[in-house]
Write a protein that holds these residues in place. Structure first.
Motif, mmCIF file in Angstrom:
data_model
loop_
_atom_site.group_PDB
_atom_site.id
_atom_site.type_symbol
_atom_site.label_atom_id
_atom_site.label_comp_id
_atom_site.label_asym_id
_atom_site.label_seq_id
_atom_site.Cartn_x
_atom_site.Cartn_y
_atom_site.Cartn_z
ATOM 1 N N VAL A 90 -13.634 8.715 20.308
ATOM 2 C CA VAL A 90 -14.524 9.850 20.531
ATOM 3 C C VAL A 90 -13.983 11.060 19.773
ATOM 4 O O VAL A 90 -12.807 11.386 19.867
ATOM 5 C CB VAL A 90 -14.651 10.158 22.029
ATOM 6 N N ALA A 91 -14.862 11.707 19.010
ATOM 7 C CA ALA A 91 -14.444 12.834 18.174
ATOM 8 C C ALA A 91 -15.274 14.073 18.504
ATOM 9 O O ALA A 91 -16.498 13.988 18.626
ATOM 10 C CB ALA A 91 -14.602 12.482 16.696
ATOM 11 N N ILE A 92 -14.601 15.198 18.637
ATOM 12 C CA ILE A 92 -15.291 16.456 18.913
ATOM 13 C C ILE A 92 -15.894 17.039 17.643
ATOM 14 O O ILE A 92 -16.997 17.569 17.649
ATOM 15 C CB ILE A 92 -14.331 17.484 19.543
ATOM 16 N N GLY A 93 -15.188 16.906 16.538
ATOM 17 C CA GLY A 93 -15.662 17.489 15.294
ATOM 18 C C GLY A 93 -15.278 18.954 15.190
ATOM 19 O O GLY A 93 -14.422 19.455 15.918
ATOM 20 N N ARG A 94 -15.952 19.667 14.268
ATOM 21 C CA ARG A 94 -15.640 21.076 14.031
ATOM 22 C C ARG A 94 -16.914 21.903 14.143
ATOM 23 O O ARG A 94 -17.992 21.458 13.749
ATOM 24 C CB ARG A 94 -15.038 21.260 12.640
ATOM 25 N N PRO A 95 -16.794 23.145 14.647
ATOM 26 C CA PRO A 95 -17.981 23.998 14.768
ATOM 27 C C PRO A 95 -18.701 24.234 13.447
ATOM 28 O O PRO A 95 -19.920 24.440 13.429
ATOM 29 C CB PRO A 95 -17.410 25.314 15.327
ATOM 30 N N ASP A 96 -17.965 24.186 12.323
ATOM 31 C CA ASP A 96 -18.625 24.454 11.044
ATOM 32 C C ASP A 96 -19.554 23.318 10.617
ATOM 33 O O ASP A 96 -20.259 23.429 9.606
ATOM 34 C CB ASP A 96 -17.597 24.745 9.940
ATOM 35 N N GLU A 97 -19.561 22.215 11.395
ATOM 36 C CA GLU A 97 -20.541 21.167 11.106
ATOM 37 C C GLU A 97 -21.971 21.678 11.261
ATOM 38 O O GLU A 97 -22.898 21.163 10.648
ATOM 39 C CB GLU A 97 -20.333 19.964 12.032
ATOM 40 N N PHE A 98 -22.154 22.713 12.103
ATOM 41 C CA PHE A 98 -23.486 23.281 12.288
ATOM 42 C C PHE A 98 -24.012 23.898 10.990
ATOM 43 O O PHE A 98 -25.215 24.059 10.827
ATOM 44 C CB PHE A 98 -23.469 24.351 13.389
ATOM 45 N N ARG A 99 -23.097 24.262 10.094
ATOM 46 C CA ARG A 99 -23.512 24.902 8.839
ATOM 47 C C ARG A 99 -23.380 23.980 7.641
ATOM 48 O O ARG A 99 -23.732 24.367 6.527
ATOM 49 C CB ARG A 99 -22.666 26.162 8.602
ATOM 50 N N HIS A 100 -22.882 22.781 7.848
ATOM 51 C CA HIS A 100 -22.682 21.853 6.733
ATOM 52 C C HIS A 100 -24.041 21.376 6.202
ATOM 53 O O HIS A 100 -24.906 20.961 6.988
ATOM 54 C CB HIS A 100 -21.857 20.662 7.202
#
Length: 259
Positions: free
Chosen positions: A15-25
């Motif tokens: 399970v991976a949380i990822g990064r908040p900047d994925e919203f802008r990728h």
């Protein structure tokens, strides 16, 4: 050889949380737009078919013909919706599918949230378009009928388990081989079959987005929690079961956001 408990730890470990900047990728945004349009297509076809049948028959959706019509419309609509977005977002079209894939470590939390927002917006826009194009006809909300609310919850859990299990077997399993080309057909078929099994009792949502749009536009929220809790529980269970028992973990981990 894996350690005795390896297979039981893998899903939670992946399970991976990822990064908040994925919203802008750009790639994530493109995938979210694909989820928006595919969910819009699916809900417009499915809910629209129910509205059309209600108009023709004078609100008799629970007749045998109505159940078959709904099963066919939703099965065909989902087949198309998954197919048109499969190469962009992997064709989730369903928060329960997104959650099930997150639990199995196949998508990050942040990208999953982005997908779910897009799916909910697509459903709402589809229902608003239906209300506008039909001259204000009521968009039918999902409702429990003839069974207790707890029975309805179990119905939704089991039906969504079958759907997400099918997604894993035909699309997410890295060993799927050539069977992957029939994934949209199999996913559409299991939804149609489940509607025939549970449509008369819960409407057979299996998809919080499909339930949310009609509920918001018609503003009917009776037992709406069932259409979130059931699919999310069923989807999560399917993700854990398939990852634990059937996916070989000798493969490299799948990239975030991909099946």
């Amino acid at each position: 050889m894996p350690a005795p408990n390896e297979y039981f730890n893998v899903p939670l470990r992946r399970v991976a949380i990822g990064r908040p900047d994925e919203f802008r990728h750009p790639g994530a945004m493109k995938a979210a737009v694909a989820e928006f349009f595919s969910t819009l297509i699916f809900v417009f076809a499915g809910s629209g078919s129910s509205m059309a049948y209600n108009k023709i028959t004078g609100n008799a959706p629970n007749s045998p013909a109505g159940l078959v019509a709904a099963a066919v419309a939703y099965a065909f609509g989902l087949f198309v919706a998954v197919s048109v977005s499969a190469n962009i977002s992997s064709g989730h079209v369903n928060p329960a599918v997104t959650f099930g894939l997150f639990v199995g470590g196949n998508i990050t939390l942040f990208r999953g949230i982005l997908y779910i927002i897009a799916q909910l917006l697509g459903s709402v826009v589809a229902c608003l378009l239906l209300a506008f194009t039909t001259g204000g006809l009521t968009t039918p909300a999902f409702a429990v009928s003839g069974v207790s609310v707890w029975s309805a919850l179990v119905f939704e859990i089991v039906m969504t388990f079958g759907l997400v299990y099918t997604v894993y077997a035909t699309a997410a399993d890295p060993k799927k081989g050539e069977i992957g080309i029939i994934a949209p057909i199999a996913i559409g078929f299991i939804v149609g079959a489940n509607i025939l099994a549970g449509g008369a009792f819960t409407g057979a949502s299996m998809n919080p987005a499909v339930s949310f749009g009609p509920a918001l536009v018609s503003f009917k929220w009776t037992h709406h929690w069932v259409y979130w809790a059931g699919p999310l529980i069923g989807g999560g269970l399917a993700g854990v079961v398939y990852e634990v028992f059937f996916i070989s973990h000798s493969h490299e981990p799948l990239p975030s956001g991909d099946f």
